[in-house]
Design a protein around this motif. Structure first.
Motif, short mmCIF file in Angstrom:
data_model
loop_
_atom_site.label_atom_id
_atom_site.label_comp_id
_atom_site.label_asym_id
_atom_site.label_seq_id
_atom_site.Cartn_x
_atom_site.Cartn_y
_atom_site.Cartn_z
N THR A 1 0.34 -3.91 -8.55
CA THR A 1 -0.24 -4.78 -7.71
C THR A 1 -1.56 -4.85 -7.56
N PRO A 2 -2.35 -5.70 -6.78
CA PRO A 2 -3.88 -5.48 -6.39
C PRO A 2 -4.15 -4.15 -5.78
N TYR A 3 -3.20 -3.26 -5.11
CA TYR A 3 -3.77 -2.32 -4.53
C TYR A 3 -2.91 -0.92 -4.88
N PRO A 4 -2.93 -0.28 -5.93
CA PRO A 4 -2.09 0.60 -6.20
C PRO A 4 -2.43 1.88 -5.24
N PHE A 5 -1.65 2.56 -4.77
CA PHE A 5 -1.86 3.70 -3.87
C PHE A 5 -2.16 3.49 -2.45
N GLN A 6 -2.06 1.94 -2.39
CA GLN A 6 -2.23 1.62 -0.87
C GLN A 6 -1.18 0.77 -0.50
N TYR A 7 -0.31 -0.08 -1.31
CA TYR A 7 0.79 -0.71 -1.18
C TYR A 7 1.91 0.31 -1.51
N ILE A 8 2.84 0.41 -0.70
CA ILE A 8 3.88 1.29 -0.67
C ILE A 8 5.33 0.67 -0.26
N GLY A 9 6.29 0.48 -1.01
CA GLY A 9 7.31 0.10 -0.67
C GLY A 9 8.39 0.05 -1.50
N PHE B 1 -1.65 1.45 9.24
CA PHE B 1 -0.60 0.90 8.35
C PHE B 1 -0.20 -0.62 8.85
N ASP B 2 -0.10 -1.44 7.77
CA ASP B 2 0.00 -2.66 8.10
C ASP B 2 1.35 -3.49 7.30
N PRO B 3 2.29 -3.87 7.82
CA PRO B 3 3.47 -4.38 6.98
C PRO B 3 2.92 -5.26 5.85
N VAL B 4 3.63 -5.25 4.78
CA VAL B 4 3.13 -6.17 3.48
C VAL B 4 4.29 -6.38 2.79
N THR B 5 4.58 -7.41 2.07
CA THR B 5 5.46 -7.66 1.00
C THR B 5 4.78 -7.75 -0.31
N PHE B 6 5.36 -7.35 -1.33
CA PHE B 6 4.55 -7.23 -2.81
C PHE B 6 5.56 -7.33 -3.90
N VAL B 7 5.09 -7.88 -4.88
CA VAL B 7 5.98 -7.89 -6.19
C VAL B 7 5.12 -7.12 -7.24
N PRO B 8 5.48 -6.02 -7.99
CA PRO B 8 4.95 -5.34 -8.67
C PRO B 8 5.10 -6.15 -10.11
N ARG B 9 4.24 -6.21 -10.96
CA ARG B 9 3.97 -7.05 -12.00
C ARG B 9 3.66 -6.05 -13.44
N PHE B 10 4.26 -6.31 -14.53
CA PHE B 10 3.83 -5.71 -15.75
C PHE B 10 2.37 -6.05 -16.11
N SER B 11 1.41 -5.19 -16.68
CA SER B 11 0.31 -5.35 -17.11
C SER B 11 -0.10 -4.45 -18.29
N CYS C 1 9.13 -6.45 -2.70
CA CYS C 1 9.08 -5.28 -2.30
C CYS C 1 8.60 -5.33 -0.74
N HIS C 2 9.23 -4.75 0.17
CA HIS C 2 8.70 -4.59 1.38
C HIS C 2 8.21 -3.19 1.66
N GLY C 3 6.94 -3.24 2.63
CA GLY C 3 6.65 -1.76 2.89
C GLY C 3 5.31 -2.08 3.56
N ILE C 4 4.26 -1.15 3.42
CA ILE C 4 3.10 -1.15 4.02
C ILE C 4 2.16 -1.06 3.14
#
Length: 407
Positions: free
Chosen positions: A267-275, A298-308, A321-324
């Protein structure tokens, strides 16, 4: 032994000079140490001067200096291999030099790798975190040099997080591994040169090993500085520690790698997006906000991890994923390991059936203390857990001062 530190306090025109890397100090006043010697260089992409030139290129242009071999840590010589990926030894296509991987079939320079090496130099930007494997590579390279009787030179670099901030549990012997070798807290906040003094006294000497160690110190550096206060160019230390904010949170949020949660790789924010797909991010953010943890929100967030290219197998790849999203609001107050433990404790409270610790013992290797996981599983709160390391942190803070190289 250090090179002359007088320049560190010299002033010109009444104003302090800009901070300089240990390498720049070395190239100005220390090259006589390596002239006529065959050099083995433990390094990666981060070993650049303030003008952007890589130190290997600079050394190869020097008269009477021979770079005989390169040794690379985790992520490889270019710092682009994914975390944990096996790195092969190879010939460097740019220079023709042999690169020996210390994160593949070998983690320590073997005697046959050092047969044409008269002196080892180390320059890698570190994160000041115990389970950041670069320091294990440094310790084992120092051990190999001591065993072979060759000098070891460290070209020092700043801590990313201020050298005044320490946090987290200490390593227990039963949790020792390559991702945790040294008897320090998770966030120890010493420069590589300072930590080398500790390794020499507390890791090598008990083994009966003597090392000829030289540290080329930073100039005009104060340990209270954060990296962005040094005026030095920012080079990411590894593919997923992209910012100073991420590096600040990493000592705590990387603990998530020992669970079945996503730590935000891919994701754009590794170790800051947790979920994870099974998390209610709104509830988790509210639960953590209620704790009033200093210096972080801590803010709610949704994200989709992608291969790179630098994340080969992100957890929950392609899944919603849902998380913070963790944000540092006051870095002078934040306690990152406490925040990381609080996060796992909150997840355990909200999703006791779904939060799982990895079966391979990864969480214990990261925390360094098997009691931490046990306390979380029994429902202990983060303050109770943090109390188990607080008193020893004070002792360590005093003990580490004998290795300080900077005011």
């Amino acid at each position: 032994m250090t090179l002359d530190q007088a320049k560190a306090t010299r002033k010109q025109g009444g104003e302090s000079r800009q901070v300089k890397f240990g390498s720049e100090h070395f190239f100005e006043s220390g090259l006589e140490l390596i002239k006529g010697k065959r050099i083995g260089f433990v390094t990666n992409h981060s070993a650049v001067l303030s003008d952007g030139r890589h130190e290997v290129d600079v050394l190869r242009e020097e008269d009477e200096v021979v770079v005989a071999a390169l040794f690379s840590p985790e992520h490889g010589i270019r710092g682009s291999a994914p975390a944990g990926a096996h790195v092969e030894s190879e010939l460097d296509p740019a220079t023709g030099l042999q690169i020996y991987s210390l994160y593949g079939d070998h983690t320590k320079p073997e005697e046959w790798m050092l047969k044409n090496v008269d002196i080892l130099i180390y320059d890698v930007q570190d994160a000041g975190t115990r389970f950041y494997t670069y320091i294990s590579t440094m310790a084992l390279a120092m051990e190999a040099a001591a065993e072979k009787g060759i000098p070891f030179v460290i070209l020092d670099r700043p801590t990313i997080v201020t050298g005044n901030l320490i946090d987290g549990p200490f390593l227990h012997d039963d949790a020792r591994s390559f991702i945790g070798m040294l008897p320090v807290p998770i966030l120890y906040s010493m420069t590589p040169g300072e930590l080398a003094g500790l390794i020499q006294q507390e890791y090598l000497k008990p083994k009966g090993l003597e090392l000829d160690l030289t540290v080329s110190t930073l100039l005009n550096y104060k340990r209270s500085m954060w990296y962005d206060e040094t005026g030095l160019p920012w080079v990411i230390p590894s593919p997923n520690v992209k910012t100073i904010e991420a590096a600040t949170l990493y000592p705590g949020t990387a603990l998530v790698e020992g669970t079945n949660l996503s730590e935000g790789r891919g994701t754009p924010y590794p170790f800051q997006y947790i979920g994870a797909p099974f998390i209610d991010g709104v509830k988790l953010a509210a639960s953590l906000t209620e704790l009033g943890l200093p210096g972080v929100e801590f803010d709610p967030v949704t994200f989709v991890p992608r291969f790179s290219s630098v994340v080969s197998h992100p957890r929950f790849s392609g899944e919603l994923c849902h998380g913070i999203y963790l944000r540092v609001t006051d870095r002078t107050m934040v306690k990152p390991v406490e925040a990381g433990v609080a996060l796992v404790c909150a997840m355990r409270k909200l999703n006791p059936a779904q939060l799982k610790f990895r079966s391979d013992g990864a969480f214990d290797r990261l925390s360094g203390d098997k009691n931490i996981k046990s306390m979380i599983e029994k429902g202990a709160g983060y303050l109770e857990i943090a109390a188990t390391w607080k008193s020893r942190l004070g002792t360590f803070d005093e003990e580490r001062k004998k290795y300080f190289l900077y005011p």
